[in-house]
Write a protein that holds these residues in place. Structure first.
Motif, short mmCIF file in Angstrom:
data_model
loop_
_atom_site.label_atom_id
_atom_site.label_comp_id
_atom_site.label_asym_id
_atom_site.label_seq_id
_atom_site.Cartn_x
_atom_site.Cartn_y
_atom_site.Cartn_z
N TYR A 195 43.39 32.49 25.51
CA TYR A 195 43.49 32.23 24.07
C TYR A 195 44.88 32.59 23.57
O TYR A 195 45.51 33.54 24.05
N ARG A 196 45.36 31.82 22.61
CA ARG A 196 46.65 32.08 21.99
C ARG A 196 46.44 32.30 20.50
O ARG A 196 45.84 31.47 19.81
N TYR A 197 46.89 33.43 20.02
CA TYR A 197 46.76 33.77 18.60
C TYR A 197 47.78 32.99 17.79
O TYR A 197 48.96 32.97 18.12
N GLU A 198 47.30 32.35 16.72
CA GLU A 198 48.19 31.55 15.87
C GLU A 198 48.51 32.34 14.62
O GLU A 198 47.70 32.42 13.68
N LEU B 130 45.69 41.55 20.86
CA LEU B 130 46.63 40.43 20.65
C LEU B 130 47.70 40.40 21.73
O LEU B 130 48.15 39.33 22.16
N LEU C 101 46.77 38.49 24.74
CA LEU C 101 46.72 37.03 24.66
C LEU C 101 48.08 36.47 25.09
O LEU C 101 49.12 36.96 24.64
N TYR D 82 43.04 30.91 16.18
CA TYR D 82 43.53 30.99 17.54
C TYR D 82 43.34 29.63 18.23
O TYR D 82 42.67 28.74 17.70
N THR D 83 43.92 29.49 19.40
CA THR D 83 43.81 28.25 20.17
C THR D 83 43.24 28.57 21.55
O THR D 83 43.71 29.51 22.21
#
Length: 201
Positions: free
Chosen positions: A193-196, A98, A101, A139-140
Motif C-alpha cells: 500500500y502507498r499512502y497518498e 506509514l 508503506l 491510500y493506493t
C-alpha cells in the motif's frame, strides 16, 4: 340518602328560575354549587395546572438528559491526560506504520524482496508482476500477482518470510493446484500500500 331523593322528587323544576336563585331549595343550591365548583376545578386544572405539570415533566427529562451528558463529559475530562497520552502514542504508531508503506521509488525493490524470500524458501517462480493500481480513499493498493511451484512446507515458509518483511505486504486470493508431476502450484495476490498524502481524509 332517601330523604335527599325524596327532596329531589318533590322539587318543582318548572318553578326554578335564574332570577330567583335565592328562593331555590337547598338541595338545588348544593347541586349547582357542586357543579360550578367542579367546572372551576376542571378549567383551573386544564388552563393552569396541566401546563405546569407538563413543564415539570419536561424539566425532569431535561435534567436527566443533562445529568447523563455531564457524566459523559466528566468521564472524558477526568481522563483527558490519559486520552492525550493515548493520542500521542497512536500518532507515533501511525507514523511508524506509514514508514512501512513503500514509496513509489521503493516498489520495484519489493519485487526483488518477494523473489528473494520465495527462492530462499525453495520455490520456483512461474510468474511475478504488478497488477493495475487500485485507488482507495487515502491510500493506493499495489497488487502483485505471484505464481510459484513447490511443496506445502515451502509455501508456509514463504508466507512466514513475507510477514517478516520490513514493508507491509498482505496476501490475498490464494489457490493451490496439483500438477502432473506431484508438485503444487501456489497462486496468490500480494498487496502492498502507498499512502497518498495529497488526498483529504
Amino acid at each position: 340518602m332517601s330523604l335527599d331523593i325524596k327532596a329531589l322528587t318533590e322539587i318543582q323544576w318548572s318553578e326554578i328560575e335564574l332570577e330567583n336563585v335565592g328562593d331555590w331549595p337547598v338541595i338545588v343550591k348544593i347541586i349547582c354549587c357542586t357543579f360550578v365548583a367542579a367546572l372551576v376545578l376542571f378549567f383551573s386544572y386544564s388552563l393552569l395546572v396541566s401546563d405546569e405539570i407538563d413543564s415539570y415533566h419536561s424539566a425532569v427529562e431535561k435534567e436527566s438528559e443533562l445529568r447523563s451528558t455531564y457524566q459523559v463529559k466528566y468521564a472524558v475530562a477526568i481522563n483527558l491526560d490519559i486520552y492525550r497520552q493515548q493520542m500521542v502514542e497512536m500518532e507515533k504508531k501511525f507514523s511508524q506504520l506509514l514508514k512501512r508503506l513503500p514509496t513509489s521509488n521503493e516498489t520495484p525493490g519489493l519485487l526483488d524482496d518477494l523473489s528473494y524470500v520465495g527462492t530462499t524458501s525453495g520455490l520456483t517462480f512461474l510468474k511475478i508482476g504488478w497488477l493495475p493500481e487500485i485507488k482507495k480513499e487515502f491510500y493506493t493498493e499495489l497488487p502483485i500477482k505471484i505464481e510459484v511451484v513447490g511443496t506445502y512446507h515451502e509455501f508456509g515458509d514463504f508466507v512466514d518470510k513475507v510477514a517478516q518483511l520490513p514493508r507491509i505486504v498482505s496476501l490475498h486470493d490464494f489457490s493451490i493446484n496439483t500438477s502432473g508431476d506431484s508438485e503444487l502450484t501456489f497462486s496468490v495476490v500480494a498487496k502492498t500500500y502507498r499512502y497518498e498524502e495529497g488526498i483529504k481524509k
